[in-house]
Each structure stands twice: as structure tokens, then as C-alpha cells.
Design an enzyme around this catalytic site. Structure first.
Site, PDB file in Angstrom:
ATOM      1  N   GLU B 222      54.738  59.026  46.025  1.00 44.32           N
ATOM      2  CA  GLU B 222      54.470  58.151  47.153  1.00 44.32           C
ATOM      3  C   GLU B 222      52.982  58.146  47.490  1.00 44.32           C
ATOM      4  O   GLU B 222      52.347  59.201  47.505  1.00 44.32           O
ATOM      5  CB  GLU B 222      55.273  58.666  48.364  1.00 44.32           C
ATOM      6  CG  GLU B 222      55.728  57.601  49.310  1.00 44.32           C
ATOM      7  CD  GLU B 222      56.862  58.079  50.203  1.00 44.32           C
ATOM      8  OE1 GLU B 222      57.998  57.612  50.034  1.00 44.32           O
ATOM      9  OE2 GLU B 222      56.606  58.933  51.071  1.00 44.32           O
ATOM     10  N   HIS B 433      62.932  72.204  53.259  1.00 42.80           N
ATOM     11  CA  HIS B 433      62.289  71.512  52.128  1.00 42.80           C
ATOM     12  C   HIS B 433      62.330  69.991  52.246  1.00 42.80           C
ATOM     13  O   HIS B 433      61.626  69.294  51.547  1.00 42.80           O
ATOM     14  CB  HIS B 433      62.934  71.928  50.805  1.00 42.80           C
ATOM     15  CG  HIS B 433      64.172  71.160  50.445  1.00 42.80           C
ATOM     16  ND1 HIS B 433      65.264  71.057  51.269  1.00 42.80           N
ATOM     17  CD2 HIS B 433      64.487  70.451  49.333  1.00 42.80           C
ATOM     18  CE1 HIS B 433      66.191  70.331  50.694  1.00 42.80           C
ATOM     19  NE2 HIS B 433      65.755  69.946  49.519  1.00 42.80           N
ATOM     20  N   SER B 435      64.671  66.413  54.302  1.00 38.96           N
ATOM     21  CA  SER B 435      65.456  66.034  55.475  1.00 38.96           C
ATOM     22  C   SER B 435      66.955  66.256  55.272  1.00 38.96           C
ATOM     23  O   SER B 435      67.692  66.332  56.240  1.00 38.96           O
ATOM     24  CB  SER B 435      65.157  64.602  55.905  1.00 38.96           C
ATOM     25  OG  SER B 435      64.979  63.770  54.822  1.00 38.96           O
ATOM     26  N   LYS B 509      59.877  55.113  42.286  1.00 40.34           N
ATOM     27  CA  LYS B 509      61.009  56.025  42.129  1.00 40.34           C
ATOM     28  C   LYS B 509      61.893  55.620  40.944  1.00 40.34           C
ATOM     29  O   LYS B 509      61.921  54.473  40.545  1.00 40.34           O
ATOM     30  CB  LYS B 509      61.790  56.155  43.426  1.00 40.34           C
ATOM     31  CG  LYS B 509      62.652  54.993  43.809  1.00 40.34           C
ATOM     32  CD  LYS B 509      63.564  55.346  44.944  1.00 40.34           C
ATOM     33  CE  LYS B 509      64.512  56.497  44.733  1.00 40.34           C
ATOM     34  NZ  LYS B 509      65.134  56.760  43.471  1.00 40.34           N
TER      35      LYS B 509
END
Lengths: 150, 510
Positions: B222, B433, B435, B509
Site C-alpha cells: 500500500e 498485528h 484488525s 493486492k
């Protein structure tokens, strides 16, 4: 064998394994059951309609336990995806008992992964043993549940 | 317990289980070892009241299963982003005695050393946004993503074994990174004790062509901007100059190689447990004594896979530097593309802790913030330390002064935090690490189509390229816990504190 016919022989289970993929596959005999679980796994990774049967290869595996044979068959498909970049849209299996061993002879047809051509899904990391089951539904059919780590 | 809502499934903890949990310290809840007969230690959950109520009880039961394993020390921990995993919950931390304890692939995950890496640039959102499509398209072309995903690095088997032995050091030696990068990677990018001979030929065949690739699932690269700075001083020390500064976050692991190592050793461990008199509540908890030949061999193979992942993220970062340099016509050095940190969140490591309430740590490697910080820490460590095998599965090391990277969903953004002495005392130097998923992939795909999500994200100012539209839909923001609540929980328990938050501008992705 038409892949479209076989697609109906498995279904994904939305309420199991939050971060992963679970499915149930069916077959009237062990051979067809192996074909269904194999195609369910391939469907997780690619839309079968976007794949052509350009290359054929054979695999033969054996194991004392039918359950472990099925798991190692799926592990082999995951292995071929990474090691040879192959995905398959046609799977033909014959499962026999030879002495104390179960043996699967399998013919796979598909092609090398091409992100420009193929409608890809999610990469399968591993075949897990979580909630794994292989059961006889009736004298004429078998069902298997598998959870894939993706 | 699962409640079906209008758009998503919401887990709520079973009331009887919830009642058994007591807040023993701020933000840390304990399920006593009397909860189930075979428990050797309690379960401790780091959570806000809200996250605890929403915690998946199946994941808590997995932490209970872990608490029954031989040689477990102090507690079986769950981080606030915990959810169901194979064997151990994801977001699980457990430390084991080196002599009496075990090692379990289920406590590490199939994707060995899946982790996060954060690079910064000296560019601002204003400079990057007009070129975001060119940047993301360039990254998508250079960094293969998705199913299979063969990379551009072609190696012989002996070269690949060098990667397994050396990790990120191999990449830097090959010119695919900067020497200073190594100082800013957990264990300096190379876990000692890695043995390329402890891995199968199948693992090598699966991984040899995948270096420099992202994979799929929740893996991504990202381009982000700094949204909020919470701790000016620490942010500055980590290289953050101000709001709007652009960075690059990478989330991926050891690819097919690590997945095969995990598969191989789960199969190895299952039949040997009887020999060692180990009984486990779940097949996916298959394990062996850490001191046994099987345990030692797996540790060496796991370390090799961890090195493969460090090297993979190093190569991906190198490619990202090249793409930025190409787009802006300036070198990566001129663009200030320094590494903030690279941290594993699926790993088992031998680390030293002082057990008991006064526990503290001897840092095994220099602090990423330089020798001064390390010397300060070292001088405070006077007690007798005990070596333990710490499993972190979906959990991040959080040593004092160490950057901690918590990745959120594609839509919601991510956090940079800093570890703390409290983490050493309370959670074996560990924190959250990510959500954490709350909705299954199959369900998420039924809620939204990938193409729609891509358009929606573009309207929100996030340009996404994906190798799989169905895979994109599976990663929609609504499928995850609220990352802000996760950060609130780790901050409340003081096992790490937020430094800055990041919002995505572009994403690739698989």
C-alpha cells in the site's frame, strides 16, 4: 467430462472458518468424490470457465488411510500450483484398494497460470485438517468437508 | 455465538464464558486455570470491554486448548485482534520452557514470518496523488501478486539455500537493498539456526520461483500518507516528518515455501506425539518437545522459512524503491526511502525474559533506534533471564523503543506504534498485528463485488490494482474489526502506544 457438471458437486460453507475457505464436496463413489474436492479447491483459486485444458498430466498417490490419501491429493494440487504454476479445470480420478493401501490414479487437465487470461481467485496456502470429515451419506454417495488456509 | 446482522455477522461472546473473565489489570482479562481441568496456566486476553464482548468464543476455546500444552509458561495470551485460527487462535501468544515445553507449527501458522514492513519517502501527498495511478500500475507490474505468482528473481537451488540461511542479508549482498536496512529488521533480517537441509524438496520447489512476490488473501502493498501523529518525538525518531508524508507498507510472508514447511511438519508431528506422551485437544495443535530431534529440526526449518520471508519483503521493498525512482526521476536515496521497520507476526523465537512481576528483557539485537537506546536498555537488565520459546501467531514483537506496524483493512488505514517495557512484563514483549477478520471470505463476496469495491475505493481516493476481483471483495473493510478499537486496547494495556496513523492512497493486492 464437463467441468460445469462437476461444479454442482460441491458447495462453499460461509459460516465456517472466518479467515479461510471451507467447502463440502460430494461423489457417488470415491473417484467422483476426489474429483469434486479437487475441483472445489481449483475453484477457490480460479474461475474454471476461464481455464482451458491445454496440458494434461497424471499423478498417482497411495496411502493406508483414505482420509489421508484425499488430503495428500489436495496437497499435491496446491504443490503443482506453486511448483509448476498449473491450475486444472478437469480432474478424472480412479480410487482403488490395493492390498492395505488405497491408491488414486488421477488425470489432470489445465494450463499454466496467466493473470491476463484467467479470472483468478485466492491463493491456497495449505489444506488443513480442521473439521475435516469424509462420510458415507448412503450406499450411493459420499461427502467430504475441507477447510483451506488461504 | 454468532448474530446475523443486516450486513455482517457479529460475534458476541457467550454470556457464561464472559462472566468467567475478570479484568486483572487495565485492559487485560483473565480466564482462570480452573475453567477447565487440564489447563496449566490461565488465558489472558488484551481487550477493551467492547472487543472482549465481541470476541469469538471459539478463539477463546482455542486459547484454552493452548493453555493445556506441555511446558507453557505464565499464560496463554490473546491479543485484541484475536480470531479463530488453526490450532492456536490468530492473535495468540504463548511462551514455553525450552526443556519441558513444545514447539507447534499451529502456533506459528502456515505462512511462517508473515509480517509487516514500512518504508517512508520524503514526498508528500500533494506530490504523489497526481501520479498515484502511474505508481500503483508500476508497482503492480514489478511485484507479482495473486495465485501462484512467480517472481522475477531466478535462482539455482544452492542460491535459494543461501537465501534460507541468510534472509534479508542475502538480498542486500546482491544489491537488492541498503546495508542500513538490516538494522531496521527484526533479528536484523536473519534468524540464526536456520538449516536449509531441514526442509523438503517439495518446499524448495514451491518457493524457489516466488521471491519478490506478494501472494494473495490479505497480503498487500500500500502507498499511504501519514494521517495523524500521536507522539511527535517518537515519530520524528522513526523518520516521520509530518502529516501528509508518503510511505509504503508491505504485508506478506514466506509464500509457498513457508506454507509447505508448515504442512510437512504438521504431518511429521502428528504421529510422534504419542511417543512423547503428548495429548492435544485439536489435531492442528500437533507439536513435539522443543528439545526433541523433531522439534529441533522444525525450528531450523521454520527459521529458514522466516529468512525466506525477510528476503521476500526486502526484494519487494527494493522493487518499490525502483518504481518510485522511475516515476519521480530521482534515486531512492534522494527520495529518502528509508526503512522504518520490518517485523514478523507469525513466528516462534527463543527470547530471554525474567519471569515474575519484575520481568524484563535482554534485547537480542541492537535497537532499531540506534546503539544509545540499546545501551540504555541493556544497563537496566540486571536480573537473571530465562530463555523461552515464544510463539507469536498473528502477534507482533513489541520491545521497548521498537516500531510496531499494525495493518488495517484496505479501506480503513493502518498504525505505527512503539513497543513498551510493559509488553515485556505483561505479554512476553508482544502486541496486536492487525484488525482481525469478523466476516468469512465467502460471506464478504456475497456482500460486495470486487469491481464495485474498486470503484467505491477510487471515489474515496484510493486507487487499487488487484490480481483478483473476488479476492478484493473478500478484503472489504466491513469484514474486519475496527482497527481503532484494537489500537485503543493495546494502548489501554500499555503494551504499545500509537505513534502515527496512515491512510491508503493506492494499493496492490493479489
Amino acid at each position: 467430462m464437463q467441468s460445469s457438471k462437476l461444479i454442482k458437486k460441491f458447495r462453499f460453507l460461509p459460516d465456517i472458518a472466518t479467515a479461510d475457505i471451507a467447502f463440502e464436496a460430494y461423489g457417488k463413489d470415491y473417484g467422483e468424490l476426489f474429483e469434486s474436492v479437487g475441483l472445489a479447491l481449483e475453484t477457490t483459486m480460479v474461475s474454471l470457465d476461464s481455464l482451458k485444458s491445454l496440458k494434461t498430466q497424471s499423478i498417482k498417490l497411495s496411502n493406508k488411510s483414505l482420509e489421508n490419501l484425499l488430503l495428500s491429493f489436495l496437497e499435491e494440487l496446491v504443490f503443482l500450483k506453486d511448483a509448476e504454476q498449473m491450475l486444472f479445470n478437469q480432474i478424472k480420478c480412479e480410487v482403488k484398494k490395493s492390498g492395505k493401501l488405497y491408491v488414486v490414479n488421477c488425470k489432470l487437465s489445465g494450463e499454466k497460470i496467466d493473470p491476463k487470461k484467467h479470472k483468478l481467485g485466492v491463493d491456497v496456502k495449505a489444506v488443513t485438517k480442521h473439521l475435516f470429515s469424509l462420510k458415507k451419506l448412503s450406499s450411493a454417495s459420499f461427502v467430504c468437508r475441507v477447510v483451506l488456509d488461504v | 455465538m454468532v448474530i446475523k446482522g443486516s450486513a455482517k455477522l457479529v460475534h458476541t461472546m457467550d454470556a457464561r464464558l464472559f462472566e468467567r473473565l475478570t479484568e486483572v489489570e487495565k485492559g487485560i482479562w483473565e480466564l482462570p486455570r480452573t475453567y477447565r481441568k487440564k489447563m496449566k496456566v490461565p488465558v489472558r486476553v488484551v481487550a477493551t470491554d467492547k472487543l472482549l464482548r465481541d470476541m469469538d468464543d471459539e478463539a477463546v476455546m482455542q486459547a484454552v486448548n493452548v493453555s493445556e500444552l506441555p511446558g507453557i509458561v505464565e499464560a496463554s495470551f490473546m491479543m485484541p485482534d484475536a480470531h479463530w485460527g488453526y490450532g492456536f487462535p490468530i492473535g495468540g501468544v504463548a511462551a514455553f520452557d525450552l526443556e519441558k515445553g513444545i514447539i507447534s507449527p499451529g502456533g506459528i501458522g502456515f505462512d511462517i514470518n508473515c509480517g509487516m514492513r514500512l518504508l517512508l519517502t520524503n514526498l508528500t501527498e500533494k506530490e504523489v496523488r497526481p501520479r498515484i495511478e502511474q505508481i500503483v500500475d508500476g508497482l503492480f507490474d514489478e511485484i507479482p501478486a495473486g495465485v501462484g505468482g512467480g517472481g522475477s528473481v531466478r535462482l539455482s537451488k544452492s542460491e535459494f539455500k543461501d537465501v534460507l540461511a541468510k534472509g534479508a542479508i542475502w538480498a542486500v549482498e546482491e544489491g537488492l537493498g541498503w546495508q542500513e536496512d538490516l538494522r531496521r529488521i527484526e533479528e536484523e533480517g536473519s534468524i540464526k539456526g536456520a538449516d536449509p537441509e531441514a526442509v523438503s524438496e517439495r518446499a524448495i520447489s514451491r518457493g524457489i520461483n516466488q521471491l519478490g512476490t506478494l501472494g494473495s488473501g490479505n497480503h498487500y502493498l500500500e502507498v499511504q500518507k501519514v494521517e495523524t501523529i500521536f507522539d511527535e518525538e517518537t515519530a520524528q525518531e522513526m523518520g516521520i516528518l509530518g502529516v501528509g508524508q508518503v510511505g509504503i507498507m508491505i504485508h506478506c510472508g514466506s509464500r509457498g515455501f513457508g506454507h509447505q514447511v508448515g504442512t510437512d511438519y504438521l504431518n511429521t508431528f502428528e504421529p510422534v506425539m504419542e511417543k512423547y506422551g503428548i495429548e492435544v485437544a485439536d489435531r492442528q495443535l500437533a507439536c513435539a518437545p522443543f528439545s526433541s530431534p523433531e522439534g529441533k529440526k522444525y525450528f531450523s526449518a521454520m527459521a529458514a522459512a522466516a529468512n525466506c520471508a525477510f528476503c521476500n519483503r526486502q526484494i519487494i521493498a527494493h522493487k518499490a524503491r525502483e518504481v518510485f525512482a522511475h516515476v519521480f526521476g530521482r534515486s531512492a536515496e534522494e527520495l529518502g526511502m528509508k526503512l522504518v521497520y520490518d517485523v514478523a507476526h507469525n513466528i516462534a523465537k527463543v527470547e530471554k525474559f525474567n519471569l515474575g512481576t519484575q520481568s524484563s528483557i535482554i534485547p537480542p539485537s541492537p535497537s532499531p533506534r540506534g546503539p544509545k537506546a540499546m545501551a540504555t536498555k541493556m544497563s537496566r537488565k540486571a536480573g537473571k533471564a530465562q530463555k523461552l520459546l515464544v510463539h507469536r501467531k498473528g502477534a507482533t514483537r513489541a520491545y521497548p523503543d521498537q516500531p510496531v506496524i499494525i495493518g488495517g483493512s484496505m479501506e480503513t488505514g493502518s498504525y505505527l506504534l512503539v513497543g513498551s517495557e510493559i509488553a515485556i512484563e505483561k505479554t512476553f514483549g508482544s502486541t496486536a498485528h492487525g484488525s482481525g477478520r469478523t466476516m468469512s471470505r465467502t460471506k464478504a463476496k456475497h456482500e460486495v463485488r470486487g469491481e464495485e469495491l474498486q470503484k467505491k475505493m477510487k471515489k474515496q481516493g484510493i486507487y487499487v490494482k488487484t490480481a483478483s476481483y473476488s479476492g478484493l471483495a473478500e478484503e472489504a473493510g466491513f469484514a474486519y474489526k475496527d482497527i481503532n478499537e484494537v489500537v485503543k486496547a493495546v494502548s489501554l494495556a500499555d503494551i504499545s502506544q500509537p505513534v502515527a496513523s496512515f491512510k491508503p492512497l493506492g494499493n496492490i493486492k493479489g
